[in-house]
Design an enzyme around this catalytic site. Structure first.
Site, PDB file in Angstrom:
ATOM      1  N   TYR A   1       0.774  -1.237   0.000  1.00 36.91           N
ATOM      2  CA  TYR A   1       0.000   0.000   0.000  1.00 36.91           C
ATOM      3  C   TYR A   1       0.807   1.290   0.000  1.00 36.91           C
ATOM      4  O   TYR A   1       0.266   2.348  -0.310  1.00 36.91           O
ATOM      5  CB  TYR A   1      -0.943   0.021   1.202  1.00 36.91           C
ATOM      6  CG  TYR A   1      -2.086  -0.939   1.053  1.00 36.91           C
ATOM      7  CD1 TYR A   1      -3.121  -0.666   0.169  1.00 36.91           C
ATOM      8  CD2 TYR A   1      -2.138  -2.124   1.766  1.00 36.91           C
ATOM      9  CE1 TYR A   1      -4.176  -1.538   0.001  1.00 36.91           C
ATOM     10  CE2 TYR A   1      -3.189  -3.011   1.611  1.00 36.91           C
ATOM     11  CZ  TYR A   1      -4.200  -2.713   0.721  1.00 36.91           C
ATOM     12  OH  TYR A   1      -5.242  -3.586   0.557  1.00 36.91           O
ATOM     13  N   LEU A   2       2.033   1.228   0.424  1.00 38.47           N
ATOM     14  CA  LEU A   2       2.799   2.468   0.544  1.00 38.47           C
ATOM     15  C   LEU A   2       3.638   2.685  -0.702  1.00 38.47           C
ATOM     16  O   LEU A   2       4.523   1.876  -1.016  1.00 38.47           O
ATOM     17  CB  LEU A   2       3.702   2.399   1.784  1.00 38.47           C
ATOM     18  CG  LEU A   2       2.928   2.205   3.097  1.00 38.47           C
ATOM     19  CD1 LEU A   2       3.887   2.060   4.266  1.00 38.47           C
ATOM     20  CD2 LEU A   2       1.961   3.352   3.332  1.00 38.47           C
TER      21      LEU A   2
END
Length: 893
Positions: free
Chosen positions: A852-853
């Site tokens: 997600y990052l």
DNA sequence: TCCGCGACTTGCACCTACGGGA
DNA sequence: TCCCGTAGGTGCAAGTCGCGGA
């Protein structure tokens, strides 16, 4: 659960106690399965049941810090503070009455992402110039707010103007032309990706038309020596040259020589890895190299290597970009970043040449001959029966053995193997202990092997597997992700999966479809006398092989390239670009759904509330599930019973999400949302769908109207990445690398909490905590003694005898003071460690980092703050995110 | 429009090698 | 040197979502 309040000030940089952050809603712990885990022993096949796991002490979604199940208190926003809470109580803009979204204004002045990406670690960093000349995204303070996750707006609403100004500044810095709206650019760019001259329609032809002589791999080995007629590079005029096909020309396309290639590549890697200046931050290394031409850093070399890949991905892309810009007469960012789009759509060509060696099968079952007991008597079993009995026996220490469903399913499948007339007529009278004991013995033996023996085994395994580990994609060697065929076993579904315990049968070559380049040699079938099910040459997909899932034949198991491959990297980059694009649209999307909270059209109302929940809580979309799957839900499949209203405006969520992980969270919402939920629950039973007019297709179709390519999933990526970006930029202070890493971990933790990434508490957690407490107590006793000695020393008296009666050395006050400060430092460190350990005991940081990052946030931050990237990304992540390594230090999400 | 298939991403647990402290 | 704790690698389950056909 009610939100508790306290007068604790909000200290955003106090990482020792992130509970200090404002509390809006909280998660409640309810892990039920903890106790069982202690009973489990180490077992190579053990899985934890994960159902009913508790949420961590967590800030609530979107970075809002929640109060804790421990009962910690923290300030809560007063109703007035709710206004900025989702950024949606602001006066809606003039979009009109529909849900359509006003698109942001384009800016063609800004330099492109593509331009920025030209900079790699191989070159000296150019001073920032045009990067900051573009549109200032903070011109409008509302933009400021909308670019942040909800949590931030909430948080900042409680802050003084200082915080706001910091945020504003950071956004002023983020004025790259990625901010240019996509709506304007997309049509042009979509055209880019739709050229079809590279499609090979024949790849889509029915199986029957596939050359029969290539149907299986047996006896085909002669073909493997045939040199490939395929070019090493994909021609630039190919519209899909935007894909990684033209990267790394250093490897020849000779499909017959994978092995040789591998060896040479390995050597190359080894040499590179021999160098070492890992401790130097990337930014410094860039400078260093720029100045000295030194090429000795291993990481730098890794980065160089990955940059090569990156360059090769972006090079044709840049060329393409130039063309586009020229054509369109616009320097729009999206035109440039859309380079990533062509490969993303289905049906697009993913590769030109693909060579690999297929898959490796688990070894055939070897009978151990240990007899299990039935009604106390030894039973003879055939190898097949014994194999399945052994699968069951070795799971004795797992939680599955407490589940009737598991045992029933196992019995049903095993019984089929035993046959109706077998002496074994029920599971209850079976005693698998002899097999279990035998297995423990095998494990013990394995444990007792010397390092040398283990090494030899490992080398043998490597030797067997090496040829399967790599594929040649467009002439470039790429790692294969999961080249091992799954061994047979008992299905370990998570939560209360209705199929747990069922036999996962052995997969044979006849079950496997191979996907490979047309001119590549068909992998030899490794099992004599057997043949592959089918050979395909489909270059619109990335899988190398697949077979039907034996548990659910509707599903497939795929063999893909590894995460570090260019294909995956490209797809990753596209994902983050899309999430980044959402930043430009989010304000209007929020305005639109806010308007619809009171829409009389029930479908629109449901879409609005669902979108709000997905945005605010980072919920998953929630596809429909069959009865033969675990009963879990996501946003669209929430039941009435999963949401409890707590007047005046709180909603309590309680459901099992993906992997049967419990999501429990009480959140303050805007009154219209609260009322909408009330309306949606009215006249429904607890088990009814909350959003009965909605499913993920409808929701995503709606989202696509708001932003090209927008789906529910993008909100999670967006919220996670923007939270990281904002936290890093707000909270990083001058200090040593260690302190900066703490800032990063803290931000990472917030994201993990937003996404509800949990892990089970380690079996030894309590013991470890007790040990640490004991050590701290010991050190405090030492400290006390030192204090006494110091007082005496100052008075010129000798120290008292130690607790064990020994005479102590006479030390000067200075020495004693030094010892005291050292001991204090030790105690403080231990206390910090304890707190971190406790805080993170149920939080899984890895998942968000991997999925997600946006890695460019991390890389840019590392460069800006001179933190070695290796402190944040391990070797795998460095490889996975190679495409992000040459990001500009000024990059902002 | 619905539904199922197919392809891909996401996610947690287990296992093991490795490193630090006793 | 041994033991313990953990990071990283691996396995595979379980999601998401696009597409095409009925």
């Amino acid at each position: 659960m009610a939100v508790e309040t306290s007068d604790k000030p909000n200290l955003p940089h106090d990482f020792d106690d992130d509970d200090d952050a404002p509390i809006i809603y909280k998660r409640i712990s309810s892990k039920k399965n903890q106790t069982h885990s202690e009973a489990r022993k180490s077992n190579s096949h053990i899985h934890d049941g994960q159902s009913y796991r508790q949420a961590p002490n967590a800030p609530s979604s979107n970075g809002q810090t929640s109060s804790l199940q421990k009962g910690n208190t923290a300030p809560s926003l007063k109703p007035s503070a709710m206004k900025p809470s989702v950024g949606i109580s602001r006066t809606p803009n003039s979009v009109g009455n529909t849900s359509s979204v006003k698109l942001p204004v384009a800016n063609s002045k800004s330099p492109s992402l593509g331009d920025k990406q030209k900079m790699s670690v191989d070159v000296k960093v150019e001073p920032k110039s045009t990067e900051h000349s573009g549109k200032n995204f903070c011109e409008d303070s509302e933009d400021d707010e909308d670019d942040k996750p909800l949590s931030f707006r909430l948080k900042n609403s409680n802050h003084d103007n200082k915080v706001t100004s910091v945020v504003k500044k950071s956004y002023e810095d983020s004025d790259d032309d990625d901010d240019v709206p996509l709506a304007k650019k997309l049509p042009r760019n979509l055209n880019l990706g739709t050229t079809s001259n590279n499609h090979e329609d024949s790849d889509k032809k029915p199986i029957s038309k596939i050359q029969k002589d290539r149907q299986n791999g047996s006896g085909m080995s002669n073909k493997q020596d045939r040199p490939s007629p395929l070019p090493a590079k994909r021609p630039l005029d190919n519209s899909n040259s935007l894909q990684p096909s033209v990267k790394k020309p250093k490897v020849s396309a000779s499909d017959a020589s994978i092995k040789t290639e591998l060896v040479s590549e390995k050597r190359e890697l080894k040499t590179e890895d021999d160098d070492d200046d890992d401790h130097i931050p990337i930014s410094q290394r860039i400078k260093k190299q720029g100045m000295t031409g030194d090429k000795s850093s291993s990481t730098k070399k890794v980065l160089q290597k990955v940059t090569k890949v990156n360059k090769s991905i972006s090079k044709p892309f840049k060329k393409q970009t130039k063309k586009i810009v020229k054509k369109s007469g616009s320097g729009s960012e999206y035109s440039k970043s859309s380079k990533l789009l062509p490969s993303s759509g289905d049906g697009q060509k993913k590769w030109t040449t693909l060579v690999h060696n297929g898959v490796i099968f688990p070894p055939p079952y070897q009978q151990h001959g240990v007899k299990m007991l039935y009604k106390g008597r030894p039973v003879d079993l055939t190898p097949e029966q014994e194999e399945v009995a052994t699968m069951y026996a070795v799971m004795r220490d797992t939680e599955y053995m407490q589940k009737d469903k598991f045992k029933d399913n196992f019995w049903n499948d095993w019984r089929k193997l035993l046959g109706r007339n077998h002496v074994i007529q029920n599971l209850k009278d079976c005693d698998f202990t002899p097999i279990y004991d035998w297995y423990q013995g095998v494990k013990d033996k394995k444990k007792q092997m010397t390092t040398e023996e283990k090494k030899i085994l490992k080398e043998e395994k490597m030797k067997q597997e090496e040829k399967y580990m790599w594929a040649m994609v467009d002439g470039v060697k790429e790692k294969v992700g999961n080249f091992r065929v799954e061994p047979p076993g008992l299905f370990r579904g998570r939560g209360e999966h209705p199929k747990m315990g069922k036999l996962k049968k052995r997969i044979h070559p006849g079950d496997i479809t191979i996907n490979i380049g047309k001119d590549a040699p068909i992998p030899e079938c490794p099992i004599p006398g057997e043949r592959w099910k089918e050979i395909r040459h489909d270059n619109t997909v990335t899988w190398l092989a697949y077979w039907s899932d034996p548990i659910n034949p509707k599903l497939f198991k795929y063999v893909f390239l590894a995460a570090s491959s260019s294909l995956k990297g490209q797809s990753d980059k596209e994902k983050y670009e899309k999430a980044r694009m959402l930043k430009d649209y989010i304000e209007n999307i929020r305005s639109a759904y806010t308007k619809d909270f009171t829409n009389k059209d029930i479908t629109k109302l449901q879409i609005a509330v669902a979108t709000y929940l997905i945005d605010k809580l980072a919920l998953r979309a929630g596809n429909e599930k069959d009865d033969d799957e675990a009963d879990t839900v996501g946003c669209c499949t929430l039941k009435v019973e999963n949401v409890t209203r707590e007047p005046p405006n709180k909603l309590k969520f309680n459901f099992l999400g993906k992997d049967s992980i419990k999501y429990e969270n009480t959140v303050e919402v805007e009154l219209p949302v609260y009322n909408a939920i009330l309306k949606l629950q009215k006249d429904k039973r607890p088990g009814d769908d909350l959003f009965d007019k909605l499913d993920t297709s409808k929701l995503n179709a709606h989202l696509k109207e708001l932003m090209p390519g927008l789906t529910a999933k993008v909100f999670r990526t967006f919220n996670a990445s923007i939270t990281l970006d904002n936290m890093l930029n707000q909270e990083t202070k001058d200090g040593d690398v260690g302190e900066k890493i703490v800032v990063y971990q803290h931000a990472n933790k917030q994201v993990a909490i937003i996404c509800n990434h949990q892990r089970s508490v380690s079996k030894s957690h309590d013991a470890q905590m007790s040990k640490l407490t004991e050590k701290i107590d010991e050190l405090q006793a030492v400290l006390k003694e030192l204090k006494t000695d110091l007082d005496r020393a100052r008075k010129g008296k000798p120290p008292l005898k130690s607790s064990d009666g020994k005479t102590k050395k006479n030390l000067t006050p200075e020495v004693l003071e030094k010892k005291m400060s050292q001991t204090n430092a030790k105690i403080e460190k231990m206390q910090r460690d304890m707190k971190t350990k406790e805080d993170l005991k149920t939080v899984a940081l890895g998942t968000s980092k991997i999925n997600y990052l946006d890695p460019r946030i991390t890389v840019a931050w590392c460069k800006r703050h001179e933190v070695p990237i290796e402190k944040i990304f391990n070797k795998s992540l460095l490889a996975k995110f190679c495409w992000a390594m040459d990001v500009d230090p000024d990059f902002r999400f």
